[in-house]
Design a protein around this motif. Structure first.
Motif, short mmCIF file in Angstrom:
data_model
loop_
_atom_site.label_atom_id
_atom_site.label_comp_id
_atom_site.label_asym_id
_atom_site.label_seq_id
_atom_site.Cartn_x
_atom_site.Cartn_y
_atom_site.Cartn_z
N ALA A 77 0.81 -1.22 0.00
CA ALA A 77 0.00 0.00 0.00
C ALA A 77 0.84 1.26 0.00
CB ALA A 77 -0.92 -0.01 1.23
N GLU A 80 2.14 4.99 -4.53
CA GLU A 80 1.10 5.95 -4.89
C GLU A 80 0.27 5.40 -6.04
OE1 GLU A 80 2.84 9.71 -5.67
OE2 GLU A 80 3.62 9.98 -3.63
N GLU A 81 -1.02 5.72 -6.01
CA GLU A 81 -1.95 5.14 -6.98
C GLU A 81 -1.59 5.44 -8.43
OE1 GLU A 81 -4.54 2.60 -8.24
OE2 GLU A 81 -4.07 2.91 -6.12
N PRO A 82 -1.15 6.66 -8.78
CA PRO A 82 -0.77 6.90 -10.18
C PRO A 82 0.36 5.99 -10.66
CG PRO A 82 -1.07 8.97 -9.02
CD PRO A 82 -1.12 7.89 -7.98
N GLN A 83 1.35 5.74 -9.78
CA GLN A 83 2.44 4.87 -10.18
C GLN A 83 1.98 3.43 -10.32
OE1 GLN A 83 5.79 4.64 -7.50
NE2 GLN A 83 7.14 3.75 -9.06
N ARG A 84 1.11 2.97 -9.40
CA ARG A 84 0.56 1.61 -9.51
C ARG A 84 -0.22 1.46 -10.82
NH1 ARG A 84 -0.58 -2.72 -6.29
NH2 ARG A 84 0.15 -1.65 -4.41
N ALA A 85 -1.02 2.46 -11.16
CA ALA A 85 -1.81 2.41 -12.40
C ALA A 85 -0.90 2.37 -13.62
CB ALA A 85 -2.75 3.62 -12.46
N ASP A 88 0.59 -1.15 -13.76
CA ASP A 88 -0.46 -2.09 -14.17
C ASP A 88 -0.71 -2.00 -15.68
OD1 ASP A 88 -0.85 -3.15 -11.67
OD2 ASP A 88 -2.51 -1.82 -11.15
#
Length: 231
Positions: A77, A80-85, A88
């Motif tokens: 967790a 950061e969400e932008p990097q995970r996206a 992916d």
């Protein structure tokens, strides 16, 4: 960037920094070897990310996907969400470029190689993910004949590879006599024993030589018969 100091092993840090240097020089193949060595010594999210980048640059997308998935698991967790996206999406794109190839081997415990890189051990948990095109699949297991198969990867390909036991070489017994005590017997250029003693050698044609200090060597060609003793 360098590895974080906390708990890092000096060897891992050294290997990581060597990988960075090699990557900057354009030697991606050697760089990823250093990163994998560092990760084995002291796992780090930075190393796993670099491994993914290197494997992607080398177009070894199956290994790149594996590295990025390990990276995402490692950071959890904290990413950061932008990097995970972004990762992916990159992984999804790479998956679309790969074809699942099922490799079934009739013996468990065999090492499976694709293009000289170990891909797993039979039975595989999942199909191999390979780029479309020609690949060499090699399967090895001690005591069995190595199987090599050149394959053209297409969608939905499945392979079944059969290993057969290697035949043990048939042998014969050779007893060499000489007029000189304890002369040395050589077979095909290798020292094997002393005259007067039985010698076990593979069946077939061999060059037999007898040597003793102060004497001229004696040599002859001999066909050794399997399961027989010859004088």
């Amino acid at each position: 960037a360098a590895l974080a100091d906390k708990g890092d092993d000096k060897k891992a840090t050294k290997a990581f920094n060597e990988g960075i240097t090699l990557f900057k020089k354009g030697d991606v193949g050697e760089a990823v070897k250093r990163f994998r060595h560092a990760d084995a010594l002291n796992p780090s999210w930075k190393i796993k990310y670099n491994i993914g980048q290197c494997e992607a640059a080398l177009k070894r997308y199956g290994l790149a996907i594996e590295a990025f998935e390990h990276y995402l698991e490692f950071v959890g967790a904290d990413i950061e969400e932008p990097q995970r996206a972004e990762i992916d999406a990159f992984v999804t794109t790479m998956r679309e470029m790969l074809t699942a190839v099922s490799v079934n081997v009739n013996r468990p415990g065999a090492a499976i190689f694709v293009d000289d890189r170990e891909a797993g051990t039979s039975p595989l948990d999942a199909p191999l993910l390979l780029l479309a095109g020609r690949h060499e699949v090699r399967v090895t297991l001690p005591g069995f004949v190595t199987v090599r198969r050149d394959v053209q990867v297409v969608t939905g390909r499945e392979m079944s590879l059969d290993l057969t036991r290697e035949e043990e070489p048939r042998q014969g017994v050779l007893r060499v006599d000489s007029n000189v005590a304890d002369a040395v017997v050589w077979v095909d250029g290798e020292e094997v024993g002393l005259t007067g003693h039985p010698i076990l050698i593979d069946a077939g044609s061999h060059t037999i030589e007898v040597r003793a200090e102060g004497y001229r060597p004696g040599q002859r060609r001999l066909l050794v018969e399997a399961d027989h003793e010859q004088q």
